[in-house]
Design an enzyme around this catalytic site. Structure first.
Site, PDB file in Angstrom:
ATOM      1  N   ASP A 203     -33.508 -18.852  -9.479  1.00 26.74           N
ATOM      2  CA  ASP A 203     -34.331 -19.735  -7.422  1.00 26.74           C
ATOM      3  C   ASP A 203     -35.205 -20.755  -8.213  1.00 26.74           C
ATOM      4  OD1 ASP A 203     -33.958 -17.524  -5.029  1.00 26.74           O
ATOM      5  OD2 ASP A 203     -32.674 -18.634  -5.445  1.00 26.74           O
ATOM      6  N   LYS A 225     -33.897 -23.396  -3.401  1.00 22.44           N
ATOM      7  CA  LYS A 225     -33.982 -23.675  -2.368  1.00 22.44           C
ATOM      8  C   LYS A 225     -35.219 -24.261  -1.867  1.00 22.44           C
ATOM      9  CE  LYS A 225     -32.008 -19.417  -0.307  1.00 22.44           C
ATOM     10  NZ  LYS A 225     -31.725 -18.108   0.004  1.00 22.44           N
TER      11      LYS A 225
END
Length: 416
Positions: A203, A225
């Protein structure tokens, strides 16, 4: 006993699981040795009139046995290994003699020249046990051990497992929490899992410097994200980690903070289980606790806060999908730790004020916690909306609400 040259040493690894080991003495030397022996699976017998509270705790937990008296030669009957760790030379001599008669190797805490075995400086990293004998210079042994361990942990010493070794290459998924951002705050187990991975699925908030340390043949998949930007849907992430594991790879799902604290990690666990993929978890330092600590703010403090509550602020109060009872939260007297709440900070502050929290309640907003750009904005519930805008606060940030902020910054809230 004849003096032994330091070079006349035969290193070996003892498998002590289920075997009797006798530790004579219950002081601080024994306190260091007993937990190591327990970790090796040994059947530990401590012989001493007195023991430290730590050893007594191990005995009370059933992890060791304590004979509460002085040493007797018969205590070594059936022993495989002996540690003489008393403050009395005569007692240690008696232990050595009894051990010699029974052909049991004996370590001496007081005089290594009279011992039949020496204890190395031991450590474990990357699935490797490192044991260093530096003659009779323990500081030298420890220094060399630590340098080797650092190299294994950081990947500068490569300890790749070979596929021919049983259990060396087991496909599966490991969820690794990377902590709040500073690469030094990842656990040793997390770093080791990273360095042994074939595929790393990372991530945006995973400690980015660590990705640069991965071996060159590791496949790195970015599923960042970004707020209002590219988004890899959770279903796609699940598909990737399962697919890679079923292809025979060791997969690390690498996230910032802790995978199970608003990290959707358990959704990944369920996906792996449904596909029959082995999955393990390495917890990480969770940001809502670690970031305030790094910024010097305790989440609890005696006489000030007896509880702390971690809340996701990704949905504003009143949203149809919100699961938070903001009226109940407002009535809490402890610390509130808000994650992903910068965007909806004004609405959250309004809900807390409407629920009865005083406008003077101290607030700290710690952005980019543990990273080079870390900064703390001090505010109050009544001023938070203005300060978020005027100070141009951007995520990621942890918002701390409560009197603990005043404990850390009394000069800002004096007389409030």
């Amino acid at each position: 006993m004849e003096p032994v040259d330091d070079d006349q040493l035969y290193p070996t690894g003892l498998r002590l699981a289920g075997r009797r080991v006798v530790v004579v003495g219950g002081g601080h030397v024994a306190q260091r040795r007993v937990p190591q022996l327990i970790a090796a699976g040994a059947d530990v017998l401590v012989v001493s009139p007195d023991v430290t509270p730590a050893i007594e705790g191990l005995v009370g937990a059933g992890e060791a046995t304590w004979v509460r008296r002085g040493f007797e030669a018969g205590d070594l009957d059936g022993a495989w290994y002996v540690v003489a760790a008393t403050d009395h030379v005569a007692v240690n001599d008696a232990v050595s003699v009894a051990a010699e008669e029974r052909r049991v190797f004996c370590v001496r805490s007081d005089d290594a020249t009279q011992a039949t075995a020496w204890t190395p400086a031991v450590g474990r990293a990357a699935g490797v046990t490192v044991a260093v004998h530096g003659g009779r210079d323990p500081r030298r042994s420890v220094a060399v051990r630590d340098q080797v361990l650092d190299g294994l942990r950081e990947g500068t010493i490569v300890a790749a497992r070979h596929r021919g070794v049983e259990g060396a290459h087991t496909p599966g998924v490991t969820l690794v929490g990377g902590g709040p951002g500073d690469p030094q705050l990842i656990s040793l187990a997390g770093r080791r899992a990273l360095m042994e991975a074939d595929v790393v699925v990372a991530d945006r908030l995973a400690p980015r410097e660590l990705l640069g340390e991965l071996p060159s043949d590791v496949e790195l998949i970015d599923v960042a994200k970004l707020p209002r930007g590219r988004s890899a849907q959770q279903e796609e992430i699940n598909r990737i980690i399962v697919e890679k594991a079923l292809a025979g790879h060791r997969v690390v799902r690498f996230k910032g903070g802790d995978n199970f604290v608003f990290g959707r990690g358990y959704e990944e666990v369920l996906a792996c289980r449904a596909a029959g993929v082995p999955v393990t978890v390495v917890p990480g330092l969770t940001s809502p606790v670690a970031v305030p600590a790094i910024a010097g703010i305790p989440v609890t403090h005696r006489g000030v806060a007896h509880e702390f509550t971690v809340i996701s602020g990704h949905l504003p109060p009143g949203h149809e999908r919100s699961l938070t009872d903001w009226d109940a939260v407002a009535r809490l007297r402890g610390t509130l730790l808000l994650m992903m709440a910068v965007e909806h900070g004004p609405q959250i502050a309004a809900a807390l004020l409407a629920g009865g929290r005083p406008a003077s309640t101290p607030v700290a907003v710690v952005s980019d916690g543990t990273m080079p750009g870390e900064r703390t904005v001090l505010s109050t519930l009544g001023e938070l909306t203005h300060d978020l805008a005027s100070q141009q606060v951007k995520p990621p940030a942890i918002i701390v609400v409560g009197e603990v902020v005043a404990v850390a910054h009394p000069e800002r809230y004096a007389g409030g």
